[in-house]
Design an enzyme around this catalytic site. Sequence first.
Site, PDB file in Angstrom:
ATOM      1  N   ARG A   1     -41.036  29.874  42.983  1.00 37.13           N
ATOM      2  CA  ARG A   1     -40.363  30.912  42.189  1.00 37.13           C
ATOM      3  C   ARG A   1     -40.655  30.837  40.694  1.00 37.13           C
ATOM      4  O   ARG A   1     -40.093  31.615  39.913  1.00 37.13           O
ATOM      5  CB  ARG A   1     -38.852  30.873  42.480  1.00 37.13           C
ATOM      6  CG  ARG A   1     -38.627  31.275  43.941  1.00 37.13           C
ATOM      7  CD  ARG A   1     -37.193  31.351  44.321  1.00 37.13           C
ATOM      8  NE  ARG A   1     -36.476  32.377  43.571  1.00 37.13           N
ATOM      9  CZ  ARG A   1     -35.186  32.603  43.715  1.00 37.13           C
ATOM     10  NH1 ARG A   1     -34.474  31.872  44.544  1.00 37.13           N
ATOM     11  NH2 ARG A   1     -34.593  33.539  43.012  1.00 37.13           N
TER      12      ARG A   1
ATOM     13  N   PRO B   1     -31.364  22.952  43.396  1.00 38.30           N
ATOM     14  CA  PRO B   1     -30.851  21.579  43.475  1.00 38.30           C
ATOM     15  C   PRO B   1     -29.807  21.313  42.395  1.00 38.30           C
ATOM     16  O   PRO B   1     -29.969  21.741  41.257  1.00 38.30           O
ATOM     17  CB  PRO B   1     -32.090  20.716  43.256  1.00 38.30           C
ATOM     18  CG  PRO B   1     -33.123  21.606  42.677  1.00 38.30           C
ATOM     19  CD  PRO B   1     -32.778  23.009  43.030  1.00 38.30           C
ATOM     20  N   GLU B   2     -28.745  20.646  42.761  1.00 35.54           N
ATOM     21  CA  GLU B   2     -27.740  20.231  41.778  1.00 35.54           C
ATOM     22  C   GLU B   2     -27.934  18.741  41.494  1.00 35.54           C
ATOM     23  O   GLU B   2     -28.842  18.115  42.017  1.00 35.54           O
ATOM     24  CB  GLU B   2     -26.334  20.546  42.303  1.00 35.54           C
ATOM     25  CG  GLU B   2     -26.135  22.061  42.454  1.00 35.54           C
ATOM     26  CD  GLU B   2     -24.664  22.474  42.477  1.00 35.54           C
ATOM     27  OE1 GLU B   2     -23.827  21.750  41.915  1.00 35.54           O
ATOM     28  OE2 GLU B   2     -24.362  23.521  43.059  1.00 35.54           O
TER      29      GLU B   2
END
Length: 276
Positions: free
Chosen positions: A112, A2-3
């Site tokens: 992750r 996500p940015e």
Amino acid sequence: MPELPEVEFVARELNRIVGGQKIATAELLRARLAPDSQIPDFGGLLDRAKINFVHRRGKNILFDLDNRRTLLTHLRMSGRFMLLNGQADDPKFTHAVLHFVDGSRLVFQDQRHFGLMKVIETARLDLDPSIAKLAPEPFSEDFGPEYLREQLARSGRSLKEFLLDQTKVCGLGNIYASEAMFRAGISPKRKARNVPGVRIERLHRCIVDVLAEALAEVSGRTPNPAAIGEGVYGDGASGDWRVYEREGGPCRTCSAPIRRIKQGQRSTYYCPKCQR
Ligand SMILES: [Zn+2]
């Protein structure tokens, strides 16, 4: 990953659905998610606290609590939040859970394992290393063309690497950096300090526009409290990039093939004709 626009969307969603909720107990299930806390401490710092509101600084999501503490969360690659009711099981990769007094709970899931949580005294939030060095927020008045001009002048790195440095410009990741440089017509290989003065105002506007358009696009999606931010992560957020992941495809302005190069181990996409 996500940015900034996606993180802003997630923070707004969290504020809407858990702002005002009172935590009954907090559970840390994977110690390395919160390396500064012992597992029993994590609960001790959060139990019985009410979430006043949820906000954001850079890509840090901040839960402002009524016990003078703030729970900072960084989603990194794959972290996400899910608001679940009493009956639903914890999903796989659940690393932390906030159990609310009304029986619902907020799960932090991270496939992750790069996510991060930290409990900070709210009064010292701005001094925390995660926050202290961040450049001004891109939508704030502090991030103006003059600020950008000063920072560019001090940097001998490539413009691309400069734009990804969150202590210089806050909020651009790999996607939006490529898009902003294309719109501004500036080569990613140009040294930051060699960006012509007359083009800095345009670069500034392109950075803000790219982020604002992405935020508007993401904000138009239908929220799902059980999968907050789902479908807004990663490369598919817009799918209509001008250069990003379009290697070999025709430039939408001049039809020249878009090129991909590696800068600081990350791919940069650009048009060799339009960007000088
Ligand atoms: Zn072109």
